[in-house]
Design an enzyme around this catalytic site. Structure first.
Site, PDB file in Angstrom:
ATOM      1  CB  SER A  41      -1.014   0.274   0.764  1.00  0.00           C
ATOM      2  OG  SER A  41      -1.972   0.880   0.693  1.00  0.00           O
TER       3      SER A  41
ATOM      4  CG  HIS B 236      -5.508  -2.388  -0.067  1.00  0.00           C
ATOM      5  ND1 HIS B 236      -5.322  -1.607  -1.210  1.00  0.00           N
ATOM      6  CD2 HIS B 236      -5.252  -1.460   0.764  1.00  0.00           C
ATOM      7  CE1 HIS B 236      -4.135  -0.918  -0.871  1.00  0.00           C
ATOM      8  NE2 HIS B 236      -4.294  -0.952   0.230  1.00  0.00           N
TER       9      HIS B 236
ATOM     10  CG  ASP C 225      -7.365  -3.518  -3.550  1.00  0.00           C
ATOM     11  OD1 ASP C 225      -7.671  -2.489  -3.259  1.00  0.00           O
ATOM     12  OD2 ASP C 225      -5.633  -2.826  -3.810  1.00  0.00           O
TER      13      ASP C 225
END
Length: 584
Positions: free
Chosen positions: A349, A558, A525
């Site tokens: 991320s 995610h 995601d």
């Protein structure tokens, strides 16, 4: 002079007379003559043909006049543009001078404020010293009573402040020293038993930290399931102390892992050995380091900013524009400690966003990395469909939430409070569906790849984040451009960047002498949409940078890249094999 003579020299009729003469000449030249081949006479020119010839001649003259007028018009325009350019240059010079004067004035004002604060501080010190000198000494019994009363009041104040402020570094740690692996304990784990034990260990360990019997050595040198883990520190060039968890493996090749947004290094140790990447790397002989971004639980200290005195300046440093300084200091620290020339890097991320910022702005550090593993990289997020992100964006634009936060002096949203951590872990333990829905609203909807029994552990260590970092992410989402923070005004941008608009992170500037890329992204995601990765990120990267083709996992959300049950087989095994083949 007769009327016929005037008409002959009239300029209007003069052109027509010339045309008529030419037509007459052409008529005389085209009289009927016998054709020797056919012995037939050609037909004379009729009246319509005469009119056509007159029209052609008139159009030719008009076209010539138009060209002459156009020439004159273009010349005048060129002269006017030259004069305007000279005036524009003079105005720009004046504007630059004014902006430079403005910068000097701002610096002078800041210096004056500092001088005034220093003067006020010295005056207050003098007053206090004079009052202390004048006051008579108090008896020892009264002093003891007053100290006890102050301690009781301070304890109450601290308890109340803990409810609304992040916990201190020494009060809560997701790396508890009580995590010890029994000698007779073998895999596979009994998950229910282990989860309940770990939750008890979290609460017991937090209670131990509140007592004075726990020393710093016990906090900074914990164990994780029998794996060694120590807390190290390094300094950035802008004054931040970065905490690094080190799973020491002497002589092993160094690998650095970096967490994402609203997380810390404990994200990489939330699952069991054999499931997390950290344990797999250590078992394969790597020297593992876990980084922590500034303003998180392990990297709170700054030599320039105090969160209590100047929270605005403190929390404005929590932005992915400044986080490359954290990476630079951590890289230098690890390479100096180990003696290697290069290291491997795995980011999730925002940990990938930081790396892309570093590679585009400081190519020297690209030579210090051999492999860059990017898990769910949120570089371009224009098509992000996360409900929480969409709602936040709506409130930010329509209701000007950023201005409201600034008006009330709110510069961060605290999520790392000790009591909030216990509350979230309790909610996830009692009602896991609520916790699952919160996670899925942020990252994506899929129950198949999540260990629901580990939800209390996942929710047990959330992190605070700044309004500045959130605003910056929304700016990238709305503009579709990967660029630095936009201050909203040309003067402010010029003050910070030397130009009226924020600079763009140009991914084409990434050096080919730097690391090779391994990129993984998921089909479910909601933060990092596959469209943004395939149509914006990958086309802007040189194909020669890739170690392998980017991997698309259709069922991954995610958070599955760090917490997924199947992540060790889908991702981590290939990552470990690739890191083994690199030159260090």
């Amino acid at each position: 002079m007769t009327k016929e003579r005037k008409r002959r020299y009239n300029p209007k009729t003069n052109t027509n007379n010339k045309i008529r003469r030419r037509v007459v000449r052409s008529n005389n030249s085209t009289k009927t003559k016998p054709n020797p081949q056919t012995n037939e006479t050609e037909q004379p020119v009729n009246q319509q043909q005469k009119k056509k010839l007159l029209r052609k001649e008139r159009n030719r003259i008009n076209a010539r006049r138009f060209r002459e007028r156009k020439k004159v018009y273009v010349e005048t325009l060129e002269q006017e543009t030259k004069t305007l350019k000279t005036e524009n240059f003079s105005l720009t010079d004046k504007l630059n001078k004014v902006q430079q004067e403005n910068l000097l004035l701002r610096k002078q004002i800041e210096q004056l404020k500092r001088d005034m604060e220093n003067e006020n501080g010295t005056e207050e010190q003098k007053k206090t010293s004079s009052t202390i000198a004048k006051t008579e000494p108090v008896k020892e019994n009264n002093q003891v009573k007053e100290q006890k009363e102050e301690e009781v009041s301070n304890d109450n104040d601290d308890f109340i402040s803990d409810l609304s402020s992040p916990v201190d570094d020494e009060l809560y740690d997701p790396f508890p020293s009580s995590f010890q692996k029994d000698e007779a304990f073998d895999f596979p784990f009994d998950e229910d038993q282990q989860n309940s034990n770990q939750q008890n260990q979290f609460s017991d360990w937090a209670n131990e930290l509140e007592s004075s019997s726990v020393s710093k050595s016990e906090i900074n040198d914990p164990d994780l399931f029998g794996y060694p883990c120590e807390l190290l520190n390094t300094q950035t060039k802008d004054g931040w102390t970065i905490g690094i968890q080190h799973m020491s493996n002497p002589g092993g090749k160094p690998v650095l892992l970096w967490h994402g947004f609203v997380q810390n290094a404990a994200t990489w140790t939330s699952n069991f050995p054999g499931e997390d990447l950290v344990y797999s790397l250590y078992d394969q002989g790597f020297d593992v380091y876990l980084g922590n971004s500034r303003c998180t639980k392990y990297s709170k200290k700054s030599s320039l900013y105090d969160p209590n005195k100047d929270p605005k300046d403190y929390w404005n440093q929590y932005d992915f524009d400044n986080m490359p300084y954290d990476l630079e200091a951590t890289f230098d620290f690890i390479l100096d400690k180990t003696g290697f020339e290069k290291l491997g890097y795995v980011g999730h991320s925002q940990g990938t966003t930081m790396m892309f910022c570093l590679l585009t702005t400081n190519p020297e550090y690209a030579k210090k990395i051999n492999l860059f593993v990017a898990l769910a990289p949120p570089v371009y997020v224009s098509h992000s469909n996360s409900p929480i992100i969409l709602l936040t964006d709506e409130f930010w634009n329509k209701f000007h939430f950023k201005d409201l936060f600034e008006m009330f002096g709110v510069w961060s949203i605290s999520a790392g409070n000790k009591y909030l951590d216990l509350m979230f872990s309790g909610v996830c333990e009692i009602t896991p569906l609520v916790c699952e829905n919160i996670l899925f609203m942020i990252s994506g909807w899929d129950f198949s790849n999540l260990n629901q029994t580990r939800l209390p552990v996942y929710a047990g260590h959330p992190e605070s984040f700044s309004i500045r970092d959130l605003t910056h992410g929304l700016q990238v989402k709305n503009t579709g451009v990967f660029k630095k923070y936009d201050y909203g005004y040309a003067d402010d941008n010029y003050y910070h960047y030397g130009q009226n608009t924020p600079p763009i992170y140009d991914l084409n500037k990434i050096s080919l002498l730097g690391p090779k890329f391994m990129i993984y992204y998921g089909g479910k995601d909601l933060l990092v949409d596959p469209f943004d990765v395939e149509h914006y990120l990958l086309p802007n990267l040189n194909p020669e940078l890739f170690y392998q083709k980017p991997v698309y996992l259709s069922h991954y959300t995610h958070l599955d890249f760090v917490w997924g049950i199947n992540a060790h087989t889908d991702i981590y095994d290939d990552v470990v094999d690739a890191l083994k083949k690199q030159n260090y």
